[in-house]
Enzyme design. Structure first.
Site, PDB file in Angstrom:
ATOM      1  CE  LYS A  85      -0.789   4.838  10.069  1.00 52.23           C
ATOM      2  NZ  LYS A  85      -0.102   4.311  10.777  1.00 52.23           N
ATOM      3  CE1 TYR A  93      -0.726   5.032   6.336  1.00 54.08           C
ATOM      4  CE2 TYR A  93      -0.637   6.732   5.728  1.00 54.08           C
ATOM      5  CZ  TYR A  93      -0.338   5.868   6.473  1.00 54.08           C
ATOM      6  OH  TYR A  93       1.375   6.018   6.978  1.00 54.08           O
TER       7      TYR A  93
HETATM    8  N1  LIG Z   1       7.043   5.017   4.657  1.00 56.88           N
HETATM    9  C1  LIG Z   1       6.942   5.713   5.161  1.00 56.88           C
HETATM   10  O1  LIG Z   1       6.597   6.299   4.153  1.00 56.88           O
HETATM   11  C2  LIG Z   1       5.621   5.666   6.094  1.00 56.88           C
HETATM   12  C3  LIG Z   1       5.613   7.265   6.682  1.00 56.88           C
HETATM   13  C4  LIG Z   1       4.599   7.592   7.949  1.00 56.88           C
HETATM   14  C5  LIG Z   1       4.546   6.697   8.364  1.00 56.88           C
HETATM   15  N2  LIG Z   1       4.601   4.988   8.283  1.00 56.88           N
HETATM   16  C6  LIG Z   1       3.750   4.050   8.759  1.00 56.88           C
HETATM   17  O2  LIG Z   1       5.220   3.566   9.625  1.00 56.88           O
HETATM   18  C7  LIG Z   1       4.648   2.058   9.827  1.00 56.88           C
HETATM   19  C8  LIG Z   1       5.086   1.942   9.061  1.00 56.88           C
HETATM   20  O3  LIG Z   1       5.032   0.624   7.848  1.00 56.88           O
HETATM   21  P1  LIG Z   1       6.104   0.724   6.506  1.00 56.88           P
HETATM   22  O4  LIG Z   1       6.937   1.813   5.708  1.00 56.88           O
HETATM   23  O5  LIG Z   1       7.541   0.007   7.219  1.00 56.88           O
HETATM   24  O6  LIG Z   1       5.234  -0.718   5.511  1.00 56.88           O
HETATM   25  P2  LIG Z   1       5.651  -2.329   5.655  1.00 56.88           P
HETATM   26  O7  LIG Z   1       4.048  -2.753   4.729  1.00 56.88           O
HETATM   27  O8  LIG Z   1       6.597  -2.862   5.326  1.00 56.88           O
HETATM   28  O9  LIG Z   1       5.351  -2.264   7.008  1.00 56.88           O
HETATM   29  C9  LIG Z   1       3.854  -2.293   7.413  1.00 56.88           C
HETATM   30  C10 LIG Z   1       4.069  -3.855   8.392  1.00 56.88           C
HETATM   31  O10 LIG Z   1       2.021  -3.852   8.971  1.00 56.88           O
HETATM   32  C11 LIG Z   1       2.004  -5.662   9.155  1.00 56.88           C
HETATM   33  N3  LIG Z   1       0.503  -5.473   8.780  1.00 56.88           N
HETATM   34  C12 LIG Z   1       0.007  -5.363   7.729  1.00 56.88           C
HETATM   35  N4  LIG Z   1      -1.357  -5.634   8.581  1.00 56.88           N
HETATM   36  C13 LIG Z   1      -0.919  -5.894   9.561  1.00 56.88           C
HETATM   37  C14 LIG Z   1      -1.872  -6.438  10.945  1.00 56.88           C
HETATM   38  N5  LIG Z   1      -3.484  -7.189  10.306  1.00 56.88           N
HETATM   39  N6  LIG Z   1      -1.771  -7.288  11.671  1.00 56.88           N
HETATM   40  C15 LIG Z   1      -0.456  -7.207  12.433  1.00 56.88           C
HETATM   41  N7  LIG Z   1       0.775  -6.111  11.162  1.00 56.88           N
HETATM   42  C16 LIG Z   1       0.156  -5.997   9.726  1.00 56.88           C
HETATM   43  C17 LIG Z   1       2.209  -6.073   7.519  1.00 56.88           C
HETATM   44  O11 LIG Z   1       3.027  -7.071   7.574  1.00 56.88           O
HETATM   45  C18 LIG Z   1       4.091  -5.135   6.679  1.00 56.88           C
HETATM   46  O12 LIG Z   1       5.078  -5.677   7.641  1.00 56.88           O
HETATM   47  C19 LIG Z   1       3.597   1.985   9.756  1.00 56.88           C
HETATM   48  O13 LIG Z   1       1.821   1.620  10.636  1.00 56.88           O
HETATM   49  C20 LIG Z   1       2.827   3.879   8.764  1.00 56.88           C
HETATM   50  O14 LIG Z   1       1.093   4.351   8.780  1.00 56.88           O
HETATM   51  C21 LIG Z   1       5.355   4.893   6.926  1.00 56.88           C
END
Ligand SMILES: NC(=O)c1ccc[n+]([C@@H]2O[C@H](COP(=O)([O-])OP(=O)(O)OC[C@H]3O[C@@H](n4cnc5c(N)ncnc54)[C@H](O)[C@@H]3O)[C@@H](O)[C@H]2O)c1
Length: 276
Positions: A176, A172
């Site tokens: 990133k 991860y």
């Molecule tokens: N929640 C946090 O604390 C946080 C912090 C920093 C960054 N992020 C980033 O934000 C983004 C969204 O994360 P989130 O927290 O909403 O989590 P989440 O798991 O709810 O969302 C991730 C989404 O990506 C989709 N996904 C996974 N594999 C896929 C693929 N092959 N094709 C298309 N879609 C796919 C999943 O179905 C899901 O809807 C991610 O990139 C994550 O790394 C999240």
């Protein structure tokens, strides 16, 4: 607010109500933007039903966005698969005739495991979704943006893990960090076409995959979730974890004309926790 009236935004991985992607599209829609909700749709070998945006939920959130008075379209797309990515762009062009904003949000971040136990398959999956996905989506979207002659915005949802290491998240963190490299390079190559390319780096948002990471790290440290969250609040200068609306507001700014001279940035949305 109608800062984005008439524009068209695609967000990948946006089919879950609790995810960052939905919050981002809701904010863009409230600013008048037409939205394309994309997500995986069905589970596969690695991505189980409780970790993905399924087709039914994707359709439901799309209806919710349409009720805000903008055009809204749901398109299933596995960002690892180029034919899916092409279909996503083609379906958007067919419905709206333009692509102004691409948000590369799909991500996998819940496979926490010590580095020495990581399998090559797991490493590859995370790199494929988190880094190859944005490569493919950006390339296909940028071709349409260039042909449209109106410039565009590519916004990559990176993370605090794009700037710092975290234990048990080797793939991860690497993906990133790579996403910020892609951001900086595309900013240089696409600038002459009026396309800005930026990354947003949220810290811990307590929904989506952030919730899973918090539960894992609390257990790893022998803390209850409440103790872990209290320590997190103490560490963050602004005294609270991130909310989906914080990331959504940053994306809306970068998507707007107010950010027309900003490109190649990796903007922290971290309450001051991350300061480089
Ligand atoms: N929640 C946090 O604390 C946080 C912090 C920093 C960054 N992020 C980033 O934000 C983004 C969204 O994360 P989130 O927290 O909403 O989590 P989440 O798991 O709810 O969302 C991730 C989404 O990506 C989709 N996904 C996974 N594999 C896929 C693929 N092959 N094709 C298309 N879609 C796919 C999943 O179905 C899901 O809807 C991610 O990139 C994550 O790394 C999240």
């Amino acid at each position: 607010m109608s800062r984005l009236a008439g524009k068209v935004a695609i967000c990948t991985g946006a089919g879950r109500r609790n995810g960052l992607g939905f919050a981002i599209l809701e904010r863009l829609a409230r600013e008048g933007c037409n939205v394309v909700v994309s997500d995986l749709g069905s589970p596969d070998r690695f991505l189980g039903a409780d970790n993905i945006g399924a087709t039914d939920e994707m359709r439901a959130v799309t209806d919710e966005l349409a009720s805000l008075g903008v055009g809204a379209l749901a398109v299933p797309c596995d960002v690892r698969r180029e034919p899916d990515v092409k279909k996503l762009m083609d379906a958007t062009m067919e419905r709206f005739g333009r692509i102004d904003i691409l948000v590369n949000n799909a991500g996998v971040g819940y496979m926490l495991k010590p580095f020495l136990e990581n399998t090559l398959d797991e490493w590859q999956l995370v790199l494929d979704v988190n880094l190859t996905g944005p490569f493919l989506c950006s390339q296909h979207a940028a071709r349409h943006m260039i042909a449209g002659g109106r410039g565009g915005r590519i916004i990559n949802i990176a993370s605090q893990a794009a700037k710092s290491g975290f234990p048990h998240l080797a793939a991860y963190v690497s993906s990133k960090h790579g996403l910020v490299g892609l951001t900086r390079t595309l900013a240089i190559e696409l600038g002459s076409a009026g396309i800005t390319v930026n990354a947003v780096c949220p810290n811990h948002v307590t929904t989506g995959l952030g919730a899973k990471q918090n539960a894992y790290y609390a257990a790893l440290r022998g803390q209850t979730l409440d103790e872990f969250m209290a320590a997190m609040r103490n560490r963050i200068p602004l005294g609270r974890p991130g909310m989906p609306s914080d990331t959504a507001a940053a994306v809306a700014f970068l998507a707007s004309d107010d950010a027309q001279y900003i490109t190649g940035e990796a903007m922290n949305v971290s309450g001051g926790e991350e300061n480089h």
